[in-house]
Design an enzyme around this catalytic site. Structure first.
Site, PDB file in Angstrom:
ATOM      1  N   SER A 278       0.864  -1.177   0.000  1.00 43.30           N
ATOM      2  CA  SER A 278       0.000   0.000   0.000  1.00 43.30           C
ATOM      3  C   SER A 278       0.900   1.225   0.000  1.00 43.30           C
ATOM      4  CB  SER A 278      -0.891  -0.021   1.239  1.00 43.30           C
ATOM      5  OG  SER A 278      -1.167   1.285   1.665  1.00 43.30           O
ATOM      6  N   GLU A 291      -6.766 -10.756  -6.612  1.00 45.46           N
ATOM      7  CA  GLU A 291      -7.889  -9.822  -6.762  1.00 45.46           C
ATOM      8  C   GLU A 291      -8.133  -9.504  -8.233  1.00 45.46           C
ATOM      9  OE1 GLU A 291      -7.920  -7.128  -2.769  1.00 45.46           O
ATOM     10  OE2 GLU A 291      -6.159  -6.965  -4.027  1.00 45.46           O
TER      11      GLU A 291
END
Ligand code: ARG
Length: 460
Positions: A278, A291
């Site tokens: 992140s 994902e």
């Protein structure tokens, strides 16, 4: 002649805006090999039937092969004004051979040509995807070998249900992807029928021989109706459905491993090389690869839906709408190919947190169903046994213990048929040893299945 496909009936040139709007070469250049192969077969047939001379054919063939090289060596100039790959190749041929090149399109229309090219392309794409699926199955099989002893909780409704062997879980995916392979084989059975020779819409008055072309291009049959042959893209839809199904299977698997790699589950570690960080939270290791695999299935479903909508309500026969099949067709392939490529490595490189899994295995009463089946073997009707075990589980929950930690008297208070041997089936490990039905997670059944899959996938 302003554009290659414009006949003498036109009094004016095509508007440049129209040229740009109607081109498909930016996409269908991917059909070049198949278009050239189709043209060579067509030319050979024209020569055999006397519609062109053997020498014409030789020259056409020779120049088409050179054009193929030009394309492969990036020397070929694609121009939007040529509309599509079919016109581009033919124009180049005419540039090289003049009138001889102009004979290639004898007894052929782009309508039967494009359908033929697409079928050849899909046939090859199916072969490649089948190879990828085999590799994917082998990855699951490798994991199965490594998880023969690992016991996992199986879930229904995402609630702990019954114990299963890790290998049983892995082989579930071998089965699913095998059906996907079978499905694609089936798709190709309908795909591998030749449209070429059906012309623009009604066939031709020229003495062609479609059987020659069928044989040369390796088709299993020839399409029987010219109106049908050039008007449909159901084979593209079949193929996109087959590939969407792979995407949907992959997305379910990805979702599972995303969950399983969380601190909450802590079942496995995904390879870091396929995770990202992140920008704000430095501790994050995000499962982006999975994902994206989960997310990309949306694209596939979108393509399938757009194709269905595209062909809905089209009158016979060819309509230009059909050109819009290119983007869904190619992107579906690219998406599935890359998802499979990533999935194969992620599966092989993921590591199971065996201790953490085992540590929590006795939570969730995974052995309750085995206890119920124990009671059934003691002569209790299933519905009654089901109710009794529910009551026993309730008692265990109230005490905060697992079933195997409940004193015998407590269980006997619910069912007198219960004896000391009940402890032989309680506990997740005992419970898993009790499975014996065909297709179950029983040790023997799973061992047999691993052997079967090794044979099927040619693993020694
Ligand atoms: N580029 C066209 C397609 O993909 C080829 C067929 C064009 N036929 C025609 N009559 N304009 O559908």
């Amino acid at each position: 002649m302003s554009t290659p496909s414009r006949s003498g009936v036109f009094g004016s040139a095509t508007d440049p805006k129209m040229l740009e709007f109607s081109e498909s070469i930016s996409q269908d250049h991917r059909l070049y090999q198949h278009d050239i192969n189709g043209s060579i077969a067509h030319a050979q047939m024209l020569a055999k039937t006397g519609l062109i001379t053997a020498d014409d054919c030789k020259q056409i063939e020779h120049e088409l092969r050179i054009i193929r090289q030009e394309i492969e060596q990036d020397e070929f100039v694609f121009v939007a004004a040529q509309e599509d790959i079919h016109m581009a190749i033919e124009s180049r041929l005419v540039e090289k051979l003049g009138d001889i090149g102009r004979k290639l399109h004898t007894a052929r229309s782009r309508n039967d040509q494009v359908s033929t090219d697409l079928r050849l392309w899909i046939r090859e794409a199916i072969q490649t995807i089948d190879g990828q699926l085999t590799r994917l199955q082998s990855s699951f099989l490798k994991q199965a070998e490594q998880t023969k002893e690992l016991v996992l909780p199986a879930y229904t409704h995402l609630q702990r249900a019954q114990p299963v062997l890790g290998a049983h879980y892995m082989l579930a995916y071998c089965e699913k992807f095998n059906r996907d392979r079978e499905r694609l084989k089936n798709v190709n059975q309908r795909n591998n029928i030749l449209p070429l020779g059906t012309g623009a819409v009604a066939g031709t008055s020229l003495p062609i021989d479609r059987e020659i072309v069928r044989q040369k291009l390796g088709f299993d049959g020839v399409m029987a109706n010219s109106l049908d042959a050039s008007s449909d893209r159901d084979f593209v839809l079949d193929y996109c459905y087959g590939l969407s199904m792979i995407g949907v299977h992959l997305s379910g698997w990805a979702e599972e491993w995303i969950l399983w790699s969380t601190v909450e589950f802590n079942f496995l570690q995904l390879p870091e090389a396929f995770c990202t960080c992140s920008s704000m939270m430095p501790q994050k290791i995000n499962p982006d690869a999975l994902e994206l695999i989960r997310g990309k299935s949306a694209r596939l479903i979108g393509h399938l839906t757009s194709l269905l909508t595209l062909i809905k309500g089209l009158p016979l026969a060819y309509n230009r709408d059909l050109q819009e099949d290119k983007n869904p067709l190619f992107d579906t392939y690219d998406t599935v190919f890359s998802c499979l490529e990533i999935a194969i490595t992620v599966i092989e490189q993921s590591v199971w947190n065996r201790e953490a899994i085992e540590h929590n295995l006795d939570q969730g009463y995974l052995d309750a169903t085995t206890l119920m089946e124990y009671l059934i073997l003691k002569g209790i009707p299933q519905r009654a046994a089901h109710h009794m075990v529910g009551t026993i589980v309730r008692k265990a929950m109230e005490r905060g213990v697992s079933l195997q930690d409940l004193p015998l008297e407590v269980m006997q208070a619910v069912c007198q048929n219960l004896e000391d041997d009940v402890y032989k089936v309680l506990g997740t490990k005992n419970s898993i040893a009790a499975f014996q039905s065909q297709g179950s997670t029983g040790m023997l059944q799973v061992k047999d299945q691993i052997a079967l899959w090794k044979k099927r996938l040619g693993v020694v």
